[in-house]
Design an enzyme around this catalytic site. Sequence first.
Site, PDB file in Angstrom:
ATOM      1  N   ASN A 193      -1.373   1.474   5.886  1.00 42.44           N
ATOM      2  CA  ASN A 193      -0.497   0.521   5.213  1.00 42.44           C
ATOM      3  C   ASN A 193       0.017  -0.440   6.280  1.00 42.44           C
ATOM      4  OD1 ASN A 193       1.617  -0.781   3.967  1.00 42.44           O
ATOM      5  ND2 ASN A 193       2.874   1.043   3.670  1.00 42.44           N
ATOM      6  N   GLY A 194      -0.179  -1.738   6.083  1.00 46.79           N
ATOM      7  CA  GLY A 194       0.277  -2.714   7.075  1.00 46.79           C
ATOM      8  C   GLY A 194      -0.883  -3.540   7.586  1.00 46.79           C
ATOM      9  N   TRP A 223      -3.040  -2.683  -1.522  1.00 41.52           N
ATOM     10  CA  TRP A 223      -2.669  -4.031  -1.945  1.00 41.52           C
ATOM     11  C   TRP A 223      -3.396  -4.963  -0.978  1.00 41.52           C
ATOM     12  CZ3 TRP A 223       0.238  -8.272  -0.050  1.00 41.52           C
ATOM     13  CH2 TRP A 223       0.681  -9.174  -1.024  1.00 41.52           C
ATOM     14  N   CYS A 248       0.824  -1.206   0.000  1.00 41.82           N
ATOM     15  CA  CYS A 248       0.000   0.000   0.000  1.00 41.82           C
ATOM     16  C   CYS A 248       0.863   1.264   0.000  1.00 41.82           C
ATOM     17  CB  CYS A 248      -0.871   0.034   1.248  1.00 41.82           C
ATOM     18  SG  CYS A 248      -1.834  -1.452   1.480  1.00 41.82           S
ATOM     19  N   GLU A 264       7.467 -13.886 -12.646  1.00 46.62           N
ATOM     20  CA  GLU A 264       6.901 -12.617 -12.187  1.00 46.62           C
ATOM     21  C   GLU A 264       6.203 -11.838 -13.295  1.00 46.62           C
ATOM     22  OE1 GLU A 264      10.502 -10.813 -10.245  1.00 46.62           O
ATOM     23  OE2 GLU A 264       9.045 -10.367  -8.687  1.00 46.62           O
ATOM     24  N   GLU A 324      17.216 -16.989 -10.419  1.00 45.30           N
ATOM     25  CA  GLU A 324      16.810 -15.600 -10.645  1.00 45.30           C
ATOM     26  C   GLU A 324      16.111 -15.474 -12.006  1.00 45.30           C
ATOM     27  OE1 GLU A 324      16.216 -13.001  -9.268  1.00 45.30           O
ATOM     28  OE2 GLU A 324      16.515 -11.327 -10.625  1.00 45.30           O
ATOM     29  N   LYS A 358       6.101  -4.077  -5.012  1.00 48.87           N
ATOM     30  CA  LYS A 358       7.539  -3.794  -5.102  1.00 48.87           C
ATOM     31  C   LYS A 358       8.223  -4.001  -3.763  1.00 48.87           C
ATOM     32  CE  LYS A 358      11.356  -2.319  -6.934  1.00 48.87           C
ATOM     33  NZ  LYS A 358      12.072  -3.345  -7.706  1.00 48.87           N
ATOM     34  N   ARG A 373       4.755   0.285  -6.231  1.00 49.18           N
ATOM     35  CA  ARG A 373       4.770  -0.565  -5.039  1.00 49.18           C
ATOM     36  C   ARG A 373       3.795  -1.737  -5.164  1.00 49.18           C
ATOM     37  NH1 ARG A 373       6.629   2.673  -0.538  1.00 49.18           N
ATOM     38  NH2 ARG A 373       5.303   1.566   0.925  1.00 49.18           N
ATOM     39  N   HIS A 376      17.947 -36.113 -10.984  1.00 45.29           N
ATOM     40  CA  HIS A 376      17.324 -36.612  -9.752  1.00 45.29           C
ATOM     41  C   HIS A 376      15.830 -36.299  -9.709  1.00 45.29           C
ATOM     42  CE1 HIS A 376      21.205 -37.770  -8.173  1.00 45.29           C
ATOM     43  NE2 HIS A 376      21.663 -36.574  -8.525  1.00 45.29           N
ATOM     44  N   LYS A 402      12.295 -14.163 -12.574  1.00 42.60           N
ATOM     45  CA  LYS A 402      11.940 -13.047 -13.463  1.00 42.60           C
ATOM     46  C   LYS A 402      10.839 -13.479 -14.427  1.00 42.60           C
ATOM     47  CE  LYS A 402      13.273 -10.311 -11.795  1.00 42.60           C
ATOM     48  NZ  LYS A 402      14.152 -10.282 -10.673  1.00 42.60           N
TER      49      LYS A 402
HETATM   50  C1  AGP Z   1      12.202  -9.379  -7.477  1.00 42.69           C
HETATM   51  O1  AGP Z   1      11.994  -9.258  -8.822  1.00 42.69           O
HETATM   52  C2  AGP Z   1      11.043  -9.270  -6.606  1.00 42.69           C
HETATM   53  N1  AGP Z   1       9.996  -8.492  -7.019  1.00 42.69           N
HETATM   54  C3  AGP Z   1      11.177  -9.649  -5.169  1.00 42.69           C
HETATM   55  O2  AGP Z   1      11.545 -10.994  -5.116  1.00 42.69           O
HETATM   56  C4  AGP Z   1      12.158  -8.810  -4.300  1.00 42.69           C
HETATM   57  O3  AGP Z   1      13.470  -9.055  -4.692  1.00 42.69           O
HETATM   58  C5  AGP Z   1      11.933  -9.168  -2.823  1.00 42.69           C
HETATM   59  O4  AGP Z   1      10.619  -8.837  -2.473  1.00 42.69           O
HETATM   60  C6  AGP Z   1      12.920  -8.497  -1.916  1.00 42.69           C
HETATM   61  O5  AGP Z   1      12.787  -7.109  -1.971  1.00 42.69           O
HETATM   62  P1  AGP Z   1      13.901  -6.170  -1.341  1.00 42.69           P
HETATM   63  O6  AGP Z   1      15.158  -6.413  -2.115  1.00 42.69           O
HETATM   64  O7  AGP Z   1      13.376  -4.778  -1.505  1.00 42.69           O
HETATM   65  O8  AGP Z   1      14.050  -6.569   0.092  1.00 42.69           O
END
Ligand code: AGP
Length: 607
Positions: A98-99, A74, A2, A486, A479, A602, A27, A502, A483
């Site tokens: 927020n939270g 969110w 949020c 996501e 990674e 984010k 965010r 395995h 990506k």
């Molecule tokens: C990465 O593409 C993500 N959106 C997510 O995994 C991110 O890296 C993770 O939430 C950690 O965020 P931070 O680096 O701000 O702590």
Amino acid sequence: MCGIVGIVGKGAATPLLVDGLKRLEYRGYDSAGVATLVKGKIERRRASGRIAALEERVNAEPLGGRTGIAHTRWATHGAPVENNAHPHATDKVAIVHNGIIENFAELKAELAAKGRVFASETDSEVIAHLLTVLIDEGMAPEAAFGAALKRLHGAFAVAAIVAGHEDLLLAARRGSPLAIGYGDGEMFVGSDALALAPLTRKISYLDDGDWVVVTGSTVTIHDHNDIQVTRAIKETALSGALIGKGNFQHFMQKEIFEQPAVIGDTLRVYVNPATRAVALPDLPVDLKTLNRIQLVACGTSYYAGLVGHYWIERLARLPVDVDIASEFRYRDPILEKGGLSMFVSQSGETIDTLSALRHAKAQGQKIAAIVNVPESSMAREADVVLPTHAGPEIGVASTKAFTTQLSVLASFAFAAAKARGTMSAAALNELAGAIYEIPEKVSAVLAMDEAIRAAAEIVAPARDVLYLGRGTSYPIAMEGALKLKEISYIHAEGYPAGEMKHGPIALIASDVPVIVLAPSDEWFEKTASNIQETKARGGQVILIADAKGIAKAGSLATATIEIPESHPFVTPILYSIPVQLLAYYVAIRKGTDVDKPRNLAKSVTVE
Ligand code: AGP
């Protein structure tokens, strides 16, 4: 997660509030809303979906007033529908939050018993009713706000406006970040400095537990004990220009192409360009005698930590443990007093990582934070900050933050090796040269854009994709898979290439592309065997390798992406680029919302 914006202004608040929300879009959110005071009365407009939908509502029914609050939500408690969108309001107050309010059920029951009627399924709405009851009982808004905060459990940021008080905004921070912006006859609050960038450069950050009474000309901050305190006002370097897309179609694309520059900016802080000597800020531990390092992070930052694990152990012979932050505290790790825990985070606000940091601190660990936001909670709570200089990262899928984290970890591993005398002067010199050349080599990888775009055509129709790598290419395989998941919503897994036999080998089929990261390092021949095994079972391989590797194994691949030859130490940074671009082009091909993928935020500020 949020986003919050608030204004006690001079002119029309709604356009500024909506504009502020747009800068918080990155965010992640699924509904939005705004409330202002119009002739002393609370009025609000809310909409589910994008901010554009909120703008339509505001255009259809304009919202006047010079004081107001706005929010991107969110969803946590209750679906992303208009009723659950913030601000939540009674006839007396409107709040944005927020939270999470952990004791909301208990408070809701108590307030319902007093006759309060709830209109949403959210935890947040209890704050509006609690404040209303306290004001109805005769408390002044400021006192009611302070008293209400004491009843709330959980981690949050909150802002409120009160009917009949046009020169008043109340806000608090407990866990989730909140910045105050100082204007000329107007004041602002925002979830981060980006939200406030075009409004003011004068920012102060609330400490955890602070709450604040804001008018058009004053800001009065109280700490968690209600004692009046001052917090430093800083000039932020952020400007609207830094957070624009420039000539790129998406923030993610811009951020991928910024990498040679920001990796260079980051490395220059640690590696002296003239002498190539590597220097770290003063650490709270002695690297020579340190027994162990604990690395902790989430998501992409965790994968950076995994590469750091290989590097630090290999170069400095210093044992490292790496944990996913959300699991760290709960496995009750053994942390030796005086040892070093390092936390890796783009935002510096991820609540899982921040809670892990606090846990390690409470166990007597010295804390290092590798963060991209210098004013973040992690930066402020750490004993030492090893900053990344990626600049604001807006795309939800992290790219430049990752490679700058790797740049810091590479510098750290180098410095640790030097301090511990685990490498010869010649080897250190060779390594410094390799580190120094990274930005130029990253530019060369970016020039392979077309080959990567072509490979995306093979990946886009797939339902499942495998990424394979050995050694430091294994975290990059994970990674790459993250990506792709996501932003293209294709299911993908990153596996150590040797582990394929395995289990995952059962998945190999012509419609499951296998992306193999195989730099010419000590593991190349073994990875080449895994390519053979894949090919023998009808799999389609996309081989990411250097010219030597492509000469050896390229004939087995459906497509190849050539990466410049380099010292094996720096390959994780170079091989990150093609997996980022591949995911990007697949997402473009699929027409997804690249910068704001569904369900993602984010900065994840809830557990
Ligand atoms: C990465 O593409 C993500 N959106 C997510 O995994 C991110 O890296 C993770 O939430 C950690 O965020 P931070 O680096 O701000 O702590």
